[in-house]
Design a protein around this motif. Sequence first.
Motif, PDB file in Angstrom:
ATOM      1  N   ILE A 245     -22.780  13.121  43.508  1.00 23.49           N
ATOM      2  CA  ILE A 245     -22.565  12.246  42.536  1.00 23.49           C
ATOM      3  C   ILE A 245     -21.788  12.980  41.134  1.00 23.49           C
ATOM      4  O   ILE A 245     -22.644  13.704  40.480  1.00 23.49           O
TER       5      ILE A 245
ATOM      6  N   LEU B  76     -29.334   4.405  33.332  1.00 24.88           N
ATOM      7  CA  LEU B  76     -28.735   5.661  33.796  1.00 24.88           C
ATOM      8  C   LEU B  76     -27.782   6.253  32.445  1.00 24.88           C
ATOM      9  O   LEU B  76     -27.933   7.499  32.336  1.00 24.88           O
TER      10      LEU B  76
ATOM     11  N   VAL C  39     -18.554   7.040  37.496  1.00 21.86           N
ATOM     12  CA  VAL C  39     -19.374   7.721  38.450  1.00 21.86           C
ATOM     13  C   VAL C  39     -18.398   7.772  39.532  1.00 21.86           C
ATOM     14  O   VAL C  39     -17.870   6.821  40.083  1.00 21.86           O
TER      15      VAL C  39
ATOM     16  N   LEU D  46     -32.957  15.520  44.457  1.00 23.39           N
ATOM     17  CA  LEU D  46     -31.599  15.555  43.619  1.00 23.39           C
ATOM     18  C   LEU D  46     -31.538  17.163  43.109  1.00 23.39           C
ATOM     19  O   LEU D  46     -32.493  17.697  42.694  1.00 23.39           O
TER      20      LEU D  46
ATOM     21  N   CYS E 155     -30.730   7.260  39.780  1.00 19.66           N
ATOM     22  CA  CYS E 155     -29.702   7.652  40.695  1.00 19.66           C
ATOM     23  C   CYS E 155     -29.980   7.313  42.298  1.00 19.66           C
ATOM     24  O   CYS E 155     -29.218   6.695  42.832  1.00 19.66           O
TER      25      CYS E 155
END
Length: 450
Positions: free
Chosen positions: A349, A301, A324, A394, A413
């Motif tokens: 997020i 990520l 995060v 997303l 994610c």
Amino acid sequence: MTMLKRFGIIFFCSLLSPSQEVLSGLSCAVSPGAMQNVLSDAIIQNGLLQQHLQGLVLPNIVGDGGLLNSPTSITGLHLVKSQLPKLSVVLLPGIGVQLTIGAKLELSGNCLVGLLSNLIDILVDVNITANIKCTNFESGTVQVVIEDCLCILGAIKIKILSGLLSLSVNEIVLNQLKATLPGLLCPVVDIVINLVNIQLMGTLNAVIPVGTAGTIHYQLASLPFTSGLFLGLDLDGAVKQVGGSIIPHDSSASALPPLLDKLLVLGLRQSFLNAVLSLLIQIPPQTFTCTPEVFSGASRLQEAITTLVPAGCSTCRGTSPLSVKLTLSGNPLILLEENKATVELSVMIQVFVQHLDGPILNLLLLKADLGLNAQVSIAGSRLVLGLSLGSTSLSLESSDVGISSISDLKPHCSSLLVETFLPLLNGALGIGIPLPNVLGIPLIKVDVQI
């Protein structure tokens, strides 16, 4: 015109007598056999009838004996015990319940025939039939009234110590019992039924804690209704946060599919379930560093986000892991379809960098709309939902560093949410939704349909 369908979850419990369509809501339909078992336990097995019959005292019986027999006087006649009481129930469509109690009453007293005094024992079969109607619905409770109470006497056996008993004494006793027993027994049945009503209403009008998050106040939504096949109880629940207000939901009734061969049927409105989910799923924001200890795909990520950062952003790059923050956005929503339950919710997020003694730099603020498959089961009189990820959508909310394309981030994610956020959701739902102990009928051998 579009036809709106209201979906719900139905619980089929323990096969017995057939029942048909019932109202939705937290609704239940109780078969005649189940109702008979409930009332038999409450009235007969628990000794309530015997307790209130115990003080039964009959008036003295006096006869002049006629021309050829001596005067007769029976005094102190009282109930010793009731033998072999049995109870049966018939459901009267649109009226209520017809209750029949059969028993042998053992009476004892003193008998004076002329100058001869004896103990007298009387064994009489009685059959009491009463029509019970629910009325005066208010604030989730109802009153019961007994209409047309009928007491029929059957065989009567009379015994005195000397064994000498004239036909005239038999006739005097029989006539007196026929005249007095119904007036004594029907009020006893009325008292017992009202006490049982209070006891059973307690199972329908109950406040049940939901962990430490709040309570559900279950209660009747309307007067009970009857057909010849089932007693219908339309229940609803007020969902309340601890120290807070009631979470509103639509309590409108809607029809459920025909329900056959069941002892007890419960239904839950979709809107009610949404209110309970809002109560259960209250997860505070979660902040952590994006490291393999927290999330196995953390390095992937971080690498994917780093490749999206414009080349001119020197403060965006570094060796420190990204931070995060996951925040639940809005209330969860359960959607029920034929044989399928899905929970929809949104998670914000926030991916950011915070250098030592420096301000927070927000690389990305994403919104993940999740479609979670819900597995529904009953465990320990609770409805339990288990969630698994079905779909992720997303979208980019903002970026302080000019990131505009996030298409490559979706799988990373999704993995992040499965590993970090989904266990929190299932942990919050793990306590389950407590169900009322309707009429004391246990939830065993339960089938669940959506």
